[in-house]
Design an enzyme around this catalytic site. Structure first.
Site, short mmCIF file in Angstrom:
data_model
loop_
_atom_site.label_atom_id
_atom_site.label_comp_id
_atom_site.label_asym_id
_atom_site.label_seq_id
_atom_site.Cartn_x
_atom_site.Cartn_y
_atom_site.Cartn_z
CG ASN A 75 50.55 -2.52 -45.27
OD1 ASN A 75 51.42 -3.12 -45.68
ND2 ASN A 75 50.08 -2.11 -43.74
CD GLU A 103 45.25 -13.82 -41.51
OE1 GLU A 103 45.01 -12.96 -41.86
OE2 GLU A 103 46.77 -13.91 -40.84
NE ARG A 155 47.19 -6.31 -35.58
CZ ARG A 155 46.94 -5.94 -37.01
NH1 ARG A 155 46.87 -6.60 -38.01
NH2 ARG A 155 45.87 -5.25 -37.17
CE1 TYR A 177 45.29 -9.18 -46.25
CE2 TYR A 177 45.73 -9.02 -48.33
CZ TYR A 177 46.39 -8.47 -46.53
OH TYR A 177 47.62 -8.34 -46.23
CE LYS A 201 51.80 -6.65 -46.50
NZ LYS A 201 49.77 -5.60 -45.89
CG HIS A 239 49.59 -10.25 -42.51
ND1 HIS A 239 48.16 -9.73 -42.78
CD2 HIS A 239 48.64 -11.55 -42.10
CE1 HIS A 239 47.21 -10.86 -42.45
NE2 HIS A 239 47.61 -11.31 -42.40
P1 IDP Z 1 46.69 -5.00 -41.32
O1 IDP Z 1 47.42 -5.17 -42.49
O2 IDP Z 1 47.38 -4.11 -40.22
O3 IDP Z 1 45.73 -5.70 -40.62
P2 IDP Z 1 44.39 -4.47 -42.48
O4 IDP Z 1 42.97 -3.37 -41.79
O5 IDP Z 1 44.25 -5.92 -42.24
O6 IDP Z 1 45.24 -4.18 -42.12
O7 IDP Z 1 44.15 -4.08 -44.11
C1 IDP Z 1 44.77 -5.55 -44.82
C2 IDP Z 1 45.93 -4.89 -45.98
O8 IDP Z 1 45.45 -4.06 -46.52
C3 IDP Z 1 46.56 -3.44 -45.01
O9 IDP Z 1 47.83 -4.24 -44.46
C4 IDP Z 1 47.11 -2.49 -46.65
O10 IDP Z 1 48.26 -3.76 -47.46
C5 IDP Z 1 45.57 -2.36 -47.35
N1 IDP Z 1 44.72 -1.44 -46.44
C6 IDP Z 1 44.41 -1.35 -46.03
N2 IDP Z 1 43.78 -0.31 -46.30
C7 IDP Z 1 44.06 0.28 -46.56
C8 IDP Z 1 43.60 1.50 -47.71
O11 IDP Z 1 43.00 2.41 -47.13
N3 IDP Z 1 43.65 1.83 -48.75
C9 IDP Z 1 44.55 0.70 -49.64
N4 IDP Z 1 45.05 -0.68 -48.66
C10 IDP Z 1 45.13 -0.59 -47.68
MG MG Z 2 44.29 -7.58 -40.46
#
Ligand code: IDP
Ligand code: MG
Length: 237
Positions: free
Chosen positions: A198, A212, A171, A135, A95, A201
């Protein structure tokens, strides 16, 4: 796995025979063709590994040139396609925060060192609506808008990685969504602090991987090839 290798080899064998009967000229020299065959099959099927060699084990280019011209490049491409079709693929993206922080090589090297194979890569700045599509299953979440603004705020390194179990294990390499909970040793555990930044993805299952990959890449942007290290990564005893 051994049955997969056997299937690949069977297909490759069929393509060698059918291509050889159709074509009269070799795209590689006899020596190169024979060497290529040995790279693909040695250690998998001894009969094929010795293909093109005389009884002393030396490459026999006259035998290939005279009796059985090998359209080497042609069969290698077919073999690569057959082999690749049996391997799992996942979509991985660095990202904008990961790109801006100079973490591209660090992240790619973790997938590479594991033994996974890169089959597509490009740097793109997605539009907001593209980010919303990517998303889409989070559209009810309060952070959805900010997340899509962020994803479309700068360059994203989009990739497809291939390998046995790459969706699930990818993952694991990435770590938990919230870097506060990601284990040390994972990408997010080692390199990120907050859930909103973070850095990476990864597809969360076979269906999302398929969706995707086709959202981010055109079919012609995906490559299929045999990596030289495959026999070392997937050898069975
Ligand atoms: P993942 O990236 O581990 O699959 P997902 O639940 O699919 O996690 O969420 C997608 C992205 O949304 C996360 O990587 C993160 O950047 C963001 N995200 C997830 N939960 C939160 C939150 O509680 N606050 C802010 N951003 C979040
Ligand atoms: Mg996800």
């Amino acid at each position: 796995m051994s049955s997969q290798i056997f299937r690949s080899v069977s297909r490759a064998t069929r393509s060698i025979i059918s291509s050889a009967s159709k074509q009269k000229s070799s795209l590689l020299s006899g020596r190169s063709a024979s060497a290529a065959a040995a790279i693909s099959y040695k250690g998998v099927l001894p009969a094929l590994a010795s293909f093109g060699r005389d009884s002393s084990g030396n490459t026999s280019s006259t035998w290939i040139a005279g009796a059985f011209m090998l359209p080497a490049a042609a069969y290698m491409v077919q073999d690569q396609e057959a082999h690749a079709a049996e391997m799992e693929r996942t979509f991985i993206a660095i990202k904008p925060d990961g790109v801006q922080r100079g973490l591209i090589s660090e992240i790619i090297s973790r997938f590479e060192r594991k033994g996974f194979k890169l089959v597509a890569i490009k740097l793109v700045i997605p539009s907001k609506s593209f980010a919303q599509q990517h998303y889409h299953d989070l559209k009810e979440r309060p952070f959805f808008n900010g997340l899509c603004d962020f994803l479309s705020s700068g360059p994203v390194l989009a990739m497809v990685w291939e390998g046995e179990g790459v969706i699930k294990y990818g993952r694991k390499l990435i770590g938990a969504t919230d870097p506060q909970k990601s284990e040390p040793g994972t990408i997010r555990g080692d390199l990120a602090v907050g859930v909103g930044r973070n850095i990476i993805h990864g597809s969360d299952g076979p269906e999302t991987a398929k969706d995707e990959i086709s959202l981010w890449f055109k079919p012609e942007e995906l490559t299929s090839y045999i990596s030289n290290q495959e026999k070392w990564v997937y050898g069975v005893n």
